[in-house]
Write a protein that holds these residues in place. Sequence first.
Motif, PDB file in Angstrom:
ATOM      1  N   VAL A 159      10.998   4.112  -5.118  1.00 49.38           N
ATOM      2  CA  VAL A 159      10.227   3.088  -4.422  1.00 49.38           C
ATOM      3  C   VAL A 159       9.003   3.799  -3.853  1.00 49.38           C
ATOM      4  O   VAL A 159       9.135   4.755  -3.083  1.00 49.38           O
ATOM      5  CB  VAL A 159      11.039   2.430  -3.274  1.00 49.38           C
ATOM      6  N   ILE A 160       7.842   3.346  -4.274  1.00 51.45           N
ATOM      7  CA  ILE A 160       6.596   3.962  -3.833  1.00 51.45           C
ATOM      8  C   ILE A 160       5.938   3.017  -2.838  1.00 51.45           C
ATOM      9  O   ILE A 160       5.616   1.882  -3.170  1.00 51.45           O
ATOM     10  CB  ILE A 160       5.661   4.218  -5.029  1.00 51.45           C
ATOM     11  N   ILE A 161       5.770   3.489  -1.614  1.00 54.40           N
ATOM     12  CA  ILE A 161       5.143   2.683  -0.567  1.00 54.40           C
ATOM     13  C   ILE A 161       3.839   3.352  -0.185  1.00 54.40           C
ATOM     14  O   ILE A 161       3.820   4.520   0.225  1.00 54.40           O
ATOM     15  CB  ILE A 161       6.063   2.534   0.656  1.00 54.40           C
ATOM     16  N   GLN A 162       2.751   2.630  -0.363  1.00 50.63           N
ATOM     17  CA  GLN A 162       1.411   3.129  -0.052  1.00 50.63           C
ATOM     18  C   GLN A 162       0.898   2.371   1.170  1.00 50.63           C
ATOM     19  O   GLN A 162       0.604   1.187   1.099  1.00 50.63           O
ATOM     20  CB  GLN A 162       0.494   2.900  -1.256  1.00 50.63           C
ATOM     21  N   ASP A 163       0.839   3.050   2.308  1.00 52.67           N
ATOM     22  CA  ASP A 163       0.399   2.435   3.561  1.00 52.67           C
ATOM     23  C   ASP A 163      -1.130   2.502   3.638  1.00 52.67           C
ATOM     24  O   ASP A 163      -1.721   3.568   3.558  1.00 52.67           O
ATOM     25  CB  ASP A 163       1.024   3.168   4.740  1.00 52.67           C
ATOM     26  N   ASP A 164      -1.749   1.352   3.800  1.00 52.89           N
ATOM     27  CA  ASP A 164      -3.206   1.253   3.828  1.00 52.89           C
ATOM     28  C   ASP A 164      -3.712   1.236   5.277  1.00 52.89           C
ATOM     29  O   ASP A 164      -4.350   0.297   5.719  1.00 52.89           O
ATOM     30  CB  ASP A 164      -3.653  -0.004   3.075  1.00 52.89           C
ATOM     31  N   VAL A 165      -3.409   2.298   6.008  1.00 54.94           N
ATOM     32  CA  VAL A 165      -3.847   2.499   7.393  1.00 54.94           C
ATOM     33  C   VAL A 165      -3.365   1.349   8.298  1.00 54.94           C
ATOM     34  O   VAL A 165      -4.144   0.713   9.002  1.00 54.94           O
ATOM     35  CB  VAL A 165      -5.386   2.680   7.485  1.00 54.94           C
TER      36      VAL A 165
END
Length: 75
Positions: free
Chosen positions: A33-39
């Motif tokens: 599971v790839i979670i990319q937090d956009d600030v």
Amino acid sequence: MKMSVCIPLFNGAWCIEDALDSLCLQVRKPDEVIIQDDVSLDKGNLLIEKYMRDLKIKFAINKNKIGRASCRERV
């Protein structure tokens, strides 16, 4: 076959637990599971920690806000 799930995250503390709970309940859990937090400005990243033992999570935080589509492209 490898299965990956990509979740862009921006101030999604209100829904990230539902999304990850849903993944935990699947008959076949994703390989990653790839979670990319956009600030994000909320505490969504803290909620993710408790799922790291049940799911193989890769978590990254952007340095600058780039938007949902660009988050998906970075993966």
